[in-house]
Design a protein around this motif. Structure first.
Motif, PDB file in Angstrom:
ATOM      1  N   GLN A 118      -6.406   5.613   1.881  1.00 51.66           N
ATOM      2  CA  GLN A 118      -4.355   6.349   2.424  1.00 51.66           C
ATOM      3  C   GLN A 118      -4.187   5.508   3.425  1.00 51.66           C
ATOM      4  OE1 GLN A 118      -5.796   9.928   4.840  1.00 51.66           O
ATOM      5  NE2 GLN A 118      -5.892  11.031   3.443  1.00 51.66           N
ATOM      6  N   MET A 119      -4.710   4.562   4.194  1.00 51.45           N
ATOM      7  CA  MET A 119      -4.321   3.724   4.371  1.00 51.45           C
ATOM      8  C   MET A 119      -3.720   2.032   3.704  1.00 51.45           C
ATOM      9  SD  MET A 119      -6.593   2.851   7.682  1.00 51.45           S
ATOM     10  CE  MET A 119      -6.770   1.044   7.487  1.00 51.45           C
ATOM     11  N   GLU A 120      -4.282   2.502   2.787  1.00 45.30           N
ATOM     12  CA  GLU A 120      -3.513   1.617   1.715  1.00 45.30           C
ATOM     13  C   GLU A 120      -2.247   1.609   1.194  1.00 45.30           C
ATOM     14  OE1 GLU A 120      -7.482   0.564  -0.145  1.00 45.30           O
ATOM     15  OE2 GLU A 120      -8.153  -1.288   0.604  1.00 45.30           O
ATOM     16  N   GLU A 121      -2.248   3.005   0.797  1.00 44.09           N
ATOM     17  CA  GLU A 121      -1.157   3.416  -0.279  1.00 44.09           C
ATOM     18  C   GLU A 121      -0.533   3.332   1.032  1.00 44.09           C
ATOM     19  OE1 GLU A 121      -2.774   7.798  -1.543  1.00 44.09           O
ATOM     20  OE2 GLU A 121      -4.092   7.162  -2.525  1.00 44.09           O
ATOM     21  N   TRP A 122      -0.513   4.158   2.397  1.00 44.69           N
ATOM     22  CA  TRP A 122       0.493   3.526   3.478  1.00 44.69           C
ATOM     23  C   TRP A 122       1.313   2.831   2.699  1.00 44.69           C
ATOM     24  CZ3 TRP A 122       1.289   0.995   7.491  1.00 44.69           C
ATOM     25  CH2 TRP A 122       2.585   2.100   8.409  1.00 44.69           C
ATOM     26  N   LYS A 161       1.085  -0.588   1.036  1.00 43.73           N
ATOM     27  CA  LYS A 161       2.085  -0.010  -0.177  1.00 43.73           C
ATOM     28  C   LYS A 161       3.401   0.295   0.009  1.00 43.73           C
ATOM     29  CE  LYS A 161      -1.385  -1.031  -3.121  1.00 43.73           C
ATOM     30  NZ  LYS A 161      -2.880  -0.300  -4.351  1.00 43.73           N
ATOM     31  N   GLU A 162       3.757   1.707   0.121  1.00 43.49           N
ATOM     32  CA  GLU A 162       4.821   1.884   0.161  1.00 43.49           C
ATOM     33  C   GLU A 162       5.953   1.937   1.479  1.00 43.49           C
ATOM     34  OE1 GLU A 162       3.681   6.055   0.724  1.00 43.49           O
ATOM     35  OE2 GLU A 162       3.115   6.519  -0.988  1.00 43.49           O
ATOM     36  N   ASN A 163       5.334   1.298   2.030  1.00 43.93           N
ATOM     37  CA  ASN A 163       5.976   0.778   3.916  1.00 43.93           C
ATOM     38  C   ASN A 163       6.116  -0.153   3.683  1.00 43.93           C
ATOM     39  OD1 ASN A 163       6.334   3.137   5.101  1.00 43.93           O
ATOM     40  ND2 ASN A 163       4.422   3.732   5.028  1.00 43.93           N
ATOM     41  N   ASP A 164       5.701  -1.206   2.865  1.00 44.38           N
ATOM     42  CA  ASP A 164       5.805  -2.723   2.445  1.00 44.38           C
ATOM     43  C   ASP A 164       7.263  -2.830   2.440  1.00 44.38           C
ATOM     44  OD1 ASP A 164       3.602  -3.915   3.814  1.00 44.38           O
ATOM     45  OD2 ASP A 164       2.647  -4.023   2.656  1.00 44.38           O
TER      46      ASP A 164
END
Length: 95
Positions: A86-90, A92-95
């Motif tokens: 979940q941290m990795e997905e977040w 990617k979405e917020n970079d």
């Protein structure tokens, strides 16, 4: 022993058991982690890694820590792997 670093943090690791040697600093200073305000006796107890009073932003607290370099070690569980995903997905979405 399986010990792998958590993305984004070179001082956080997932492990299947307590490491003998810290993979970050190479010292034999990995100890059981204790959360909370320590008693004076615990504060001076070199067999413990004192986390302090503020918990980490993870679903479970770390199980071990290195007294030399402050690396933290979590038990490799499905709950922690899901949290990391979940941290990795977040990210990617917020970079």
């Amino acid at each position: 022993m399986n010990c792998r670093s958590i993305p984004e943090r070179d001082d956080w690791f997932l492990t299947d058991r307590k490491p003998t040697i810290c993979p970050r600093c190479g010292q034999k200073e990995v100890r059981k982690a204790v959360l909370g305000y320590p008693t004076e006796e615990d504060f001076y107890d070199e067999s413990l890694f004192i986390i302090g009073c503020i918990p980490d932003p993870t679903p479970v607290q770390c199980k071990f820590g290195c007294r030399e370099c402050d690396s933290k070690f979590w038990k490799d569980t499905p709950e922690m792997r899901d949290h990391i995903k979940q941290m990795e997905e977040w990210r990617k979405e917020n970079d």
